[in-house]
Design a protein around this motif. Structure first.
Motif: not given
Length: 241
Positions: A75-104
Motif C-alpha cells: 500500500t506504500l505509494s512509490l513514485e518514480q524518482l529518476g533514472v541513473y545510468g552513468d557508465p561505471g556506476r556498477d562494477p558488474r557492467g552497464r547497469v541502469v537503475s530506476v529509482a523510486y521514492l516513498a515518504i510515509a
C-alpha cells in the motif's frame, strides 16, 4: 559498420528505493548492509535486478523492498524518482537503475533478508554529510530523493500525515524542520500556514500546557495541493542575525 554487424550493448536494468520516514523528530532513510559483492558490507539502498524480462518495474521495486528489508508495503505509494545510468556506476557492467521514492509516517522496523546482511533506518544527516559511506552512487540518489521530499512539503499537505489526528502548529513546524533540515521562525511559519487556505482547520479543542495558554489544536484540511506553497526560507533565523 553495417546494420547487420551492429550488436546492441548489454544493459542490465535494476531498481533502487529511497524510503524516508520520521523517527524521533528526525528524517531517516532505509538502508541495508550488502551481504554480497560488490561492496559487500557497505550500506546501500534496498534494490536489485529485475527477475525476468516480463517483470513490471514497479512490481520489482515492491519485491526488492520485501526481500531485502522484509517490509510488506504494497500500500506504500512509490513514485518514480529518476533514472541513473552513468557508465561505471556498477562494477558488474552497464547497469541502469530506476529509482523510486516513498515518504510515509510510522513505518516499522525492517528485517534483513536475501542478500542483505542487515537493514535499518539511518539519520539522513549522516548520509548527506558523507559520514556514512554508501555503495554505488546511492548517496546521489538519496540526495535527489530528499530534495524531492522537501519540494513535496512545499507544495502538498504531506506534512499533516506525520502528525496525529489533531496537532498544534508547533507539531506541524517540527515536521517541516525535520524534513527541510533547518530551523524555522515560529511567527513566520504560523503566518504562512494560516495564509494557505484549506491546509489545516481548527479542531475545536485546545491542548493543556504546563505554563501559559493552552495550545490550539488543528486537523488536516481538505486541500492536498497548497496554494500559495509553503516555500522554504533561503536562510535560517539564526543566519539572519
Amino acid at each position: 559498420m553495417t546494420q547487420d554487424q551492429w550488436v546492441p550493448p548489454v544493459v542490465l536494468l535494476a531498481v533502487d528505493l529511497v524510503i524516508l520516514t520520521l523517527r524521533q523528530s528526525h528524517l531517516h532513510v532505509l538502508l541495508v548492509e550488502r551481504g554480497i559483492e560488490p561492496y559487500r558490507g557497505a550500506l546501500a539502498l534496498p534494490g536489485g535486478f529485475l527477475q525476468h524480462a516480463e517483470e513490471d518495474i514497479t512490481v520489482a521495486a515492491h519485491r526488492e523492498l520485501s526481500e531485502e528489508a522484509d517490509l510488506d508495503l504494497e500500500t506504500l505509494s512509490l513514485e518514480q524518482l529518476g533514472v541513473y545510468g552513468d557508465p561505471g556506476r556498477d562494477p558488474r557492467g552497464r547497469v541502469v537503475s530506476v529509482a523510486y521514492l516513498a515518504i510515509a509516517p510510522r513505518l516499522p522496523e525492517p528485517t534483513a533478508g536475501t542478500d542483505a546482511a542487515a537493514a535499518g533506518w539511518q539519520p539522513i544527516e549522516r548520509v548527506l554529510s558523507g559520514d556514512l559511506t554508501l555503495a554505488f552512487d546511492h548517496q546521489r540518489i538519496i540526495t535527489d530523493g530528499v530534495e524531492r521530499a522537501r519540494v513535496k512539503l512545499e507544495r502538498s499537505s504531506l506534512a499533516t500525515a506525520f502528525c496525529g489526528p489533531t496537532f498544534t502548529i508547533t507539531d506541524l513546524q517540527d515536521v517541516y524542520e525535520a524534513v527541510w533540515g533547518i530551523p524555522l521562525d515560529p511567527r513566520n511559519f504560523y503566518r504562512k500556514v494560516q495564509k494557505t487556505e484549506g491546509f489545516i482547520v481548527p479542531a475545536g479543542t485546545a491542548r493543556k500546557a504546563t505554563t501559559g495558554r493552552p495550545a490550539r489544536l488543528f486537523r488536516a484540511g481538505p486541500c492536498t495541493v497548497l496554494y500559495p506553497p509553503m516555500v522554504r526560507p533561503t536562510e535560517s533565523p539564526s543566519e539572519k542575525e
